[in-house]
Design an enzyme around this catalytic site. Structure first.
Site, short mmCIF file in Angstrom:
data_model
loop_
_atom_site.label_atom_id
_atom_site.label_comp_id
_atom_site.label_asym_id
_atom_site.label_seq_id
_atom_site.Cartn_x
_atom_site.Cartn_y
_atom_site.Cartn_z
N LYS A 1 0.83 -1.21 0.00
CA LYS A 1 0.00 0.00 0.00
C LYS A 1 0.87 1.26 0.00
O LYS A 1 2.06 1.21 0.34
CB LYS A 1 -0.91 -0.02 1.23
CG LYS A 1 -1.91 -1.18 1.22
CD LYS A 1 -2.88 -1.09 2.39
CE LYS A 1 -3.93 -2.20 2.31
NZ LYS A 1 -5.00 -2.02 3.32
N HIS B 1 -2.26 -5.35 1.31
CA HIS B 1 -3.50 -6.06 1.02
C HIS B 1 -3.12 -7.50 0.71
O HIS B 1 -2.12 -7.74 0.02
CB HIS B 1 -4.23 -5.47 -0.18
CG HIS B 1 -5.31 -6.38 -0.69
ND1 HIS B 1 -6.55 -6.46 -0.10
CD2 HIS B 1 -5.30 -7.32 -1.68
CE1 HIS B 1 -7.26 -7.38 -0.72
NE2 HIS B 1 -6.53 -7.93 -1.68
P1 IDP Z 1 -8.26 -6.89 5.13
O1 IDP Z 1 -7.35 -5.94 4.38
O2 IDP Z 1 -7.64 -7.37 6.42
O3 IDP Z 1 -8.77 -8.02 4.26
P2 IDP Z 1 -10.88 -5.62 4.86
O4 IDP Z 1 -12.00 -5.73 5.85
O5 IDP Z 1 -11.04 -6.34 3.56
O6 IDP Z 1 -9.53 -6.05 5.61
O7 IDP Z 1 -10.68 -4.07 4.58
C1 IDP Z 1 -9.88 -3.62 3.53
C2 IDP Z 1 -9.02 -2.47 4.01
O8 IDP Z 1 -9.86 -1.38 4.37
C3 IDP Z 1 -8.19 -2.77 5.26
O9 IDP Z 1 -6.97 -3.43 4.96
C4 IDP Z 1 -7.98 -1.39 5.82
O10 IDP Z 1 -6.95 -0.70 5.13
C5 IDP Z 1 -9.30 -0.72 5.50
N1 IDP Z 1 -10.27 -0.82 6.62
C6 IDP Z 1 -11.04 -1.90 6.94
N2 IDP Z 1 -11.78 -1.65 8.05
C7 IDP Z 1 -11.48 -0.39 8.40
C8 IDP Z 1 -11.93 0.46 9.49
O11 IDP Z 1 -12.75 0.09 10.34
N3 IDP Z 1 -11.38 1.73 9.55
C9 IDP Z 1 -10.47 2.16 8.63
N4 IDP Z 1 -10.04 1.41 7.61
C10 IDP Z 1 -10.52 0.14 7.50
MG MG Z 2 -10.06 -7.93 2.63
#
Ligand code: IDP
Ligand code: MG
Length: 153
Positions: free
Chosen positions: A9, A115
């Site tokens: 990222k 990611h």
């Molecule tokens: P992951 O990356 O662990 O799979 P996801 O739920 O798919 O998590 O969310 C994608 C990305 O969105 C996260 O890596 C993070 O950068 C951001 N994100 C997820 N939830 C939150 C939150 O509650 N606050 C701020 N950013 C978030």
């Molecule tokens: Mg995810």
């Protein structure tokens, strides 16, 4: 063998951690099958983060992913999807276990370094999203017998 997508990222690029993160995956034994720098756009992020579209911070996440170009990687190995997710650690860097990438380098939910695809099905869709077919390389590695027993691959 499985292939999975990792995105380094903008926070990682900004902090100069690119080499360190890639080093971890190489050291583990995952094979790099594709890697490129690209500038993400609103369109690709709306698709990529569609599961977060209703969240209040959706725009902020998208914006944070466009601050600099990112580096997208295709990593290959037996159980690569599961391994890479485990190496990444849980989403919130403040909760992630020490020893994981997010646990070692992040103090944020959003600015969490990488990611990583969360299932084999997602990995296939996501790799197509970020790579053209001829940008993924299927080449033989010579140390397969040092990485796996011959009945594992
Ligand atoms: P992951 O990356 O662990 O799979 P996801 O739920 O798919 O998590 O969310 C994608 C990305 O969105 C996260 O890596 C993070 O950068 C951001 N994100 C997820 N939830 C939150 C939150 O509650 N606050 C701020 N950013 C978030
Ligand atoms: Mg995810």
């Amino acid at each position: 063998m499985e292939k999975t997508l990792v995105i380094l990222k903008p926070c990682t690029i900004q902090r100069g951690l690119t080499g360190e993160i890639i080093h971890r995956f190489e050291r583990k034994g995952l094979q790099i099958c594709g890697m490129k720098m690209m500038q993400l756009t609103d369109d690709i992020l709306i698709e990529h983060y569609s599961h977060l579209a209703q969240r209040p911070f959706f725009k902020r996440i998208k914006d944070s992913m466009m601050v600099t170009p990112v580096i997208v990687c295709c990593l290959k190995g037996i159980d690569a999807v599961r391994i890479v997710r485990a190496m990444a650690g849980v989403t919130n860097g403040r909760d992630a276990q020490p020893g994981t990438i997010r646990g070692d380098y992040s103090v944020s939910v959003q600015e969490n370094i990488v990611h990583a695809s969360d299932s084999l099905e997602t990995a296939e869709t996501e790799l197509k999203r970020f790579f053209k077919e001829d940008e993924i390389f299927d080449y033989a590695i010579s140390q397969l017998n040092s990485k796996y027993a011959n009945d594992e691959y």
